[in-house]
Write a protein that holds these residues in place. Sequence first.
Motif, short mmCIF file in Angstrom:
data_model
loop_
_atom_site.label_atom_id
_atom_site.label_comp_id
_atom_site.label_asym_id
_atom_site.label_seq_id
_atom_site.Cartn_x
_atom_site.Cartn_y
_atom_site.Cartn_z
N ASP A 58 13.00 79.92 17.19
CA ASP A 58 12.34 79.80 15.88
C ASP A 58 12.12 81.17 15.26
O ASP A 58 12.28 81.35 14.05
N ASP A 81 14.85 78.53 23.76
CA ASP A 81 13.81 77.50 23.81
C ASP A 81 12.53 77.96 24.51
O ASP A 81 11.61 77.18 24.73
N THR A 141 9.11 78.75 19.32
CA THR A 141 10.04 79.25 20.35
C THR A 141 10.66 80.58 19.90
O THR A 141 10.60 80.94 18.72
#
Length: 85
Positions: free
Chosen positions: A33, A67, A30
């Motif tokens: 991330d 997300d 994502t």
Amino acid sequence: MKINLRFFASVRELVGTAQEVLEVAEPLHTVGDVRTFLIARGGNWEYALAQARSLRMAHNQVMCAADTPVAEGDEVAFFPPVTGG
């Protein structure tokens, strides 16, 4: 996995670059991330992209949330919120 990164305004100034091609062995799933990975570099990266900072993010030139999924070759951009007037 390669992800094209772009940094704008004060984020660019703090990290010292306007763009970078990020290559990682483990896939990042994502946009969040990607941000976490960059924060782990420490120093100005940690400060510029800190979770406590209000930042805007874009995925393939579309505003997005943390997300939002990322894939090989995608572009992820980080920039501070801006106001107009």
